[in-house]
Design an enzyme around this catalytic site. Structure first.
Site, PDB file in Angstrom:
ATOM      1  CG  ASN A  24      19.569  13.303 -34.857  1.00 49.65           C
ATOM      2  OD1 ASN A  24      20.498  13.397 -34.068  1.00 49.65           O
ATOM      3  ND2 ASN A  24      19.168  14.324 -35.584  1.00 49.65           N
ATOM      4  N   GLY A  25      20.466  12.645 -37.776  1.00 46.12           N
ATOM      5  CA  GLY A  25      21.807  12.764 -38.349  1.00 46.12           C
ATOM      6  C   GLY A  25      21.793  12.898 -39.854  1.00 46.12           C
TER       7      GLY A  25
ATOM      8  N   PRO B  95      17.291  18.605 -30.032  1.00 37.97           N
ATOM      9  CG  PRO B  95      17.932  17.179 -28.284  1.00 37.97           C
ATOM     10  CD  PRO B  95      17.209  17.199 -29.594  1.00 37.97           C
TER      11      PRO B  95
ATOM     12  N   GLY C 280      18.064  18.387 -37.162  1.00 36.69           N
ATOM     13  CA  GLY C 280      18.766  19.330 -36.319  1.00 36.69           C
ATOM     14  C   GLY C 280      19.165  20.569 -37.086  1.00 36.69           C
TER      15      GLY C 280
ATOM     16  CB  CYS D 101      26.350  16.340 -25.775  1.00 34.47           C
ATOM     17  SG  CYS D 101      27.225  17.921 -25.907  1.00 34.47           S
TER      18      CYS D 101
ATOM     19  CD  GLN E  45      19.327  16.229 -25.043  1.00 36.88           C
ATOM     20  OE1 GLN E  45      20.056  17.202 -25.172  1.00 36.88           O
ATOM     21  NE2 GLN E  45      19.291  15.250 -25.934  1.00 36.88           N
TER      22      GLN E  45
ATOM     23  CE  LYS F 294      19.463  13.863 -30.848  1.00 35.19           C
ATOM     24  NZ  LYS F 294      20.896  13.883 -31.166  1.00 35.19           N
TER      25      LYS F 294
END
Length: 335
Positions: free
Chosen positions: A210-211, A16, A232, A99, A69, A138
């Site tokens: 993730n990342g 997202p 992403g 975020c 999300q 997340k």
């Protein structure tokens, strides 16, 4: 540690991303992969409760599997918006605890909630009680001066006790002071090893990594350790990478489309919907990444994509010109 059986629904996910993964972006991504799990951009709970739900939550049935999300911290509101999302047909409701933007901090949601694991636990417990679909989280590995070796285990303990069974971990800290949201996506160092250790300690909790993952080869390597991965920026900036996902990671037939065929399908869609072509085209700037003519494609879309001449036929004309320059086979490179 081997991947857990029965968790293939999160095997490959597109992250997202605020201002990026809207319904138009997701439709383009679905053309490229039938198997990838797609996510909306984060939608704040107050916006869902008081805003235009059709605009905020609308999606095409072709997007399944697709997750909503949301951002928020009040358990009552989170439960209400989760129920609204489930009723709208989303396959998963995901809570954003990653975020780092100023707007998110001022609203007490996003990455700042890494400092409040019990608040997150209360929220996801209320959400899970309100919906039939899966509720996931997340998160980052920590924020600011937190020690990730202490913050992440404490956070995971809380959400697992609350009933969360899938957690998506962006393997970087978030610096709420001193770094912009853009810088937070690249500057804090990655710590995959910490995520691996925590996953090994919690065999009942599915970790989606993730990342910093750059493509199919990186995803494939980490799928020997985790049941799922999430891309992403790489998926967004080089969308044609997604065309190799179904065959490479799922053993399924690939979406047998060239770049030009993708553009033609998008043009037909935009014409049928009678929407400005830019709503789709802005998510396709990197479609020809690595191909001859890529700069021409990006330049023409950037400079003319919102002009009076921009229409579905114009987009196809640009793609035909650029595709004619391609010397290599019009397929995604094997990363």
């Amino acid at each position: 540690m081997s991947p857990k059986d029965g968790h293939h629904s999160h095997r490959f996910c597109v992250a997202p991303m605020i201002d990026w993964t809207d319904r138009y972006c997701r439709w383009v991504h679905r053309l490229l992969s039938a198997k990838a799990r797609l996510y909306t951009e984060m939608v704040v709970d107050e916006a869902i409760l008081h805003g235009d739900r059709d605009r905020l939550l609308g999606f095409d049935s072709a997007e399944h599997p697709v997750a909503l999300q949301i951002g928020g911290s009040d358990p009552r509101k989170l439960a209400e918006v989760a129920a609204i999302g489930a009723q709208a047909g989303y396959d998963e409701i995901n809570l954003n605890v990653g975020c780092p933007s100023d707007r998110v901090q001022s609203g007490r949601f996003g990455a700042c909630l890494m400092a409040e694991p019990e608040t997150v636990a209360e929220g996801v417990r209320a959400m899970a009680a309100a919906v039939p679909c899966e509720v996931t989280v997340k998160c980052r590995i920590g924020i600011d001066d937190q020690s990730p070796e202490e913050a992440l285990p404490r956070f995971l303990d809380a959400v697992e006790a609350a009933g969360v069974r899938t957690v998506i971990v962006h393997a970087r800290k978030a610096w709420l002071e001193g770094l912009s949201p853009k810088e937070n996506r690249t500057i804090p160092p990655l710590d995959y090893d910490l995520v691996v250790r925590e996953a090994q300690r919690r065999p009942a909790l599915s970790f989606i990594l993730n990342g910093g993952l750059a493509g199919g080869a990186a995803a494939e390597r980490w799928l020997t350790t985790f049941p799922g991965v999430m891309l992403g920026r790489a998926a967004y900036e080089q969308p044609f990478l997604l065309s190799e996902v179904d065959q490479r990671l799922f053993g399924a037939p690939p979406a047998a489309r060239s770049r030009l065929e993708i553009v033609e399908a998008v043009a037909d869609r935009a014409a049928a919907e009678a929407v400005p072509i830019w709503r789709y085209a802005r998510h396709m700037l990197g479609l020809y990444h690595g191909q001859p003519g890529a700069k021409t494609w990006r330049r023409q879309l950037s400079e003319e994509g919102r002009s009076a001449k921009a229409c579905p036929a114009w987009l196809v004309d640009v793609a035909e010109t650029v595709s004619a320059k391609a010397e290599a086979p019009d397929r995604a490179p094997v990363a």
